[in-house]
Design a protein around this motif. Sequence first.
Motif, mmCIF file in Angstrom:
data_model
loop_
_atom_site.group_PDB
_atom_site.id
_atom_site.type_symbol
_atom_site.label_atom_id
_atom_site.label_comp_id
_atom_site.label_asym_id
_atom_site.label_seq_id
_atom_site.Cartn_x
_atom_site.Cartn_y
_atom_site.Cartn_z
ATOM 1 N N ILE A 1 42.662 -5.125 35.131
ATOM 2 C CA ILE A 1 41.389 -4.425 34.907
ATOM 3 C C ILE A 1 41.496 -3.518 33.680
ATOM 4 O O ILE A 1 40.542 -3.410 32.892
ATOM 5 C CB ILE A 1 40.979 -3.645 36.170
ATOM 6 N N THR A 2 42.650 -2.898 33.473
ATOM 7 C CA THR A 2 42.853 -2.081 32.277
ATOM 8 C C THR A 2 42.790 -2.935 31.019
ATOM 9 O O THR A 2 42.151 -2.551 30.024
ATOM 10 C CB THR A 2 44.207 -1.352 32.360
ATOM 11 N N ILE A 3 43.424 -4.107 31.053
ATOM 12 C CA ILE A 3 43.389 -5.006 29.896
ATOM 13 C C ILE A 3 41.966 -5.471 29.624
ATOM 14 O O ILE A 3 41.529 -5.533 28.470
ATOM 15 C CB ILE A 3 44.340 -6.203 30.117
ATOM 16 N N ALA B 1 39.229 -3.847 30.279
ATOM 17 C CA ALA B 1 38.491 -2.724 29.692
ATOM 18 C C ALA B 1 38.824 -2.569 28.209
ATOM 19 O O ALA B 1 37.927 -2.348 27.381
ATOM 20 C CB ALA B 1 38.808 -1.440 30.456
ATOM 21 N N LEU B 2 40.091 -2.698 27.860
ATOM 22 C CA LEU B 2 40.483 -2.595 26.448
ATOM 23 C C LEU B 2 39.885 -3.731 25.624
ATOM 24 O O LEU B 2 39.407 -3.525 24.503
ATOM 25 C CB LEU B 2 42.009 -2.590 26.320
ATOM 26 N N ILE C 1 45.314 -3.738 38.892
ATOM 27 C CA ILE C 1 45.044 -2.541 38.093
ATOM 28 C C ILE C 1 45.359 -2.792 36.616
ATOM 29 O O ILE C 1 44.584 -2.412 35.729
ATOM 30 C CB ILE C 1 45.842 -1.339 38.646
ATOM 31 N N VAL C 2 46.483 -3.445 36.348
ATOM 32 C CA VAL C 2 46.856 -3.745 34.963
ATOM 33 C C VAL C 2 45.833 -4.686 34.327
ATOM 34 O O VAL C 2 45.407 -4.485 33.179
ATOM 35 C CB VAL C 2 48.284 -4.346 34.902
ATOM 36 N N ASP D 1 41.876 -13.275 32.055
ATOM 37 C CA ASP D 1 42.217 -12.225 33.019
ATOM 38 C C ASP D 1 41.307 -12.266 34.238
ATOM 39 O O ASP D 1 41.742 -11.992 35.361
ATOM 40 C CB ASP D 1 42.153 -10.852 32.369
#
Length: 91
Positions: A17-19, A21-22, A14-15, A46
Amino acid sequence: RHDMIKFVVILAVIVLITIIALMLGRALRGPTVFNRMNALGVISADTIILIVLFGYLDGRIDMYVDIAISYAILGFVGSIAIAKFLGGKKL
């Protein structure tokens, strides 16, 4: 113990995938070519980690590590090609 490890791996996914996206936002908005190249490098790194983590969750980490190595080699060659293109045509 096994459930705790799976929880940590899913949290890491989850972390990551968030990175990603950013960094995708940074790659699209710029403002410079160097920011975009850096964002693509982070996304590539990533993605490699995500491939290995999915391999762990699937239980076939050996196959996924081979895929991650292939992806890393392709990403490296692509980065060199883009850097050569942006740096000029001299040899």
